[in-house]
Design a protein around this motif. Structure first.
Motif, PDB file in Angstrom:
ATOM      1  N   MET A  58      43.939  31.972  40.127  1.00 32.99           N
ATOM      2  CA  MET A  58      42.728  31.556  40.847  1.00 32.99           C
ATOM      3  C   MET A  58      41.763  30.803  39.941  1.00 32.99           C
ATOM      4  SD  MET A  58      41.965  34.717  43.452  1.00 32.99           S
ATOM      5  CE  MET A  58      41.334  35.783  42.173  1.00 32.99           C
ATOM      6  N   ILE A  59      41.950  30.889  38.655  1.00 28.63           N
ATOM      7  CA  ILE A  59      41.080  30.185  37.705  1.00 28.63           C
ATOM      8  C   ILE A  59      41.704  28.866  37.272  1.00 28.63           C
ATOM      9  CG2 ILE A  59      40.041  30.303  35.404  1.00 28.63           C
ATOM     10  CD1 ILE A  59      39.879  33.386  35.847  1.00 28.63           C
ATOM     11  N   GLY A  81      47.112  31.851  42.576  1.00 31.52           N
ATOM     12  CA  GLY A  81      47.004  33.293  42.375  1.00 31.52           C
ATOM     13  C   GLY A  81      48.096  34.047  43.107  1.00 31.52           C
ATOM     14  N   GLY A 110      37.781  34.320  39.099  1.00 29.72           N
ATOM     15  CA  GLY A 110      38.640  33.478  39.928  1.00 29.72           C
ATOM     16  C   GLY A 110      37.986  33.139  41.260  1.00 29.72           C
ATOM     17  N   SER A 144      45.029  36.764  39.049  1.00 31.32           N
ATOM     18  CA  SER A 144      43.640  36.347  38.802  1.00 31.32           C
ATOM     19  C   SER A 144      43.583  35.041  38.022  1.00 31.32           C
ATOM     20  CB  SER A 144      42.900  37.443  38.039  1.00 31.32           C
ATOM     21  OG  SER A 144      42.883  38.638  38.779  1.00 31.32           O
ATOM     22  N   TYR A 171      43.848  26.875  44.143  1.00 29.85           N
ATOM     23  CA  TYR A 171      43.573  28.028  43.276  1.00 29.85           C
ATOM     24  C   TYR A 171      44.037  29.331  43.921  1.00 29.85           C
ATOM     25  CZ  TYR A 171      40.754  24.923  40.391  1.00 29.85           C
ATOM     26  OH  TYR A 171      40.336  23.901  39.577  1.00 29.85           O
TER      27      TYR A 171
END
Length: 174
Positions: free
Chosen positions: A121-122, A90, A72, A118, A86
């Protein structure tokens, strides 16, 4: 895993290898040879492992969640222009699952909270919300089926990581 029809560890290895290769080919077909493919490639490798561990042990190891979080952070660095989206995803995803853990009094585990933080964040905010919805839809379908078959009750527990994995794959490949 023997209770689930797997006769030995080799069988599990072959099943993992097959699913991993299959989904990696589909990812390459959709994303080509770009940074998103590599991010998602690593993510799927980890999610498949996390799913099998969660099904067997009902826990998501912190070291695997840390690796997903690292992916991430790499994604945020590669997409710095959208980094706030992002990072916010998260935070929101982790917050939603923390809230669910509190109101279900442990029905959602800490590993699920960290995994979704996580994943946010991806994937970003909107995709993460979709994956959360897909996760609960897919898990609900199984739970309703198990209750109809009288194999589970309303208070039974299931491993959530396989459904997070399926929901993420569904999102990434559609």
């Amino acid at each position: 895993m023997k209770e689930n029809g797997f006769s030995n560890e080799k069988t599990i290895d072959y099943v993992l290898l097959f699913f991993t290769l299959f989904f990696q080919i589909l990812l390459y077909d959709k994303y080509g040879f770009q940074d998103k493919f590599f991010i998602y490639f690593l993510l799927i490798l980890l999610l498949i492992q996390i799913s099998f561990i969660d099904m067997k042990q009902k826990i998501i190891p912190n070291k695997l969640n840390i690796l997903v979080a690292l992916i991430g952070f790499i994604n945020i660095l590669l997409n710095i222009k959208h980094g706030l989206n992002y990072f916010l995803a998260g935070f929101v995803a982790g917050g939603i699952f923390l809230f669910l853990a509190l109101i279900t009094k442990g029905g959602i585990g800490g590993g699920d909270i960290k995994l979704f933080a996580s994943l946010g964040m991806i994937l970003g905010l909107y995709p993460t919300i979709l994956v959360i919805a897909y996760t609960f839809i897919f898990a609900s379908i199984l739970c309703i089926g198990l209750m109809i078959a009288k194999k589970a009750t309303f208070t039974s527990t299931i491993a959530l990581a396989p459904f997070i994995n399926i929901a993420t794959l569904y999102y990434l490949l559609t």
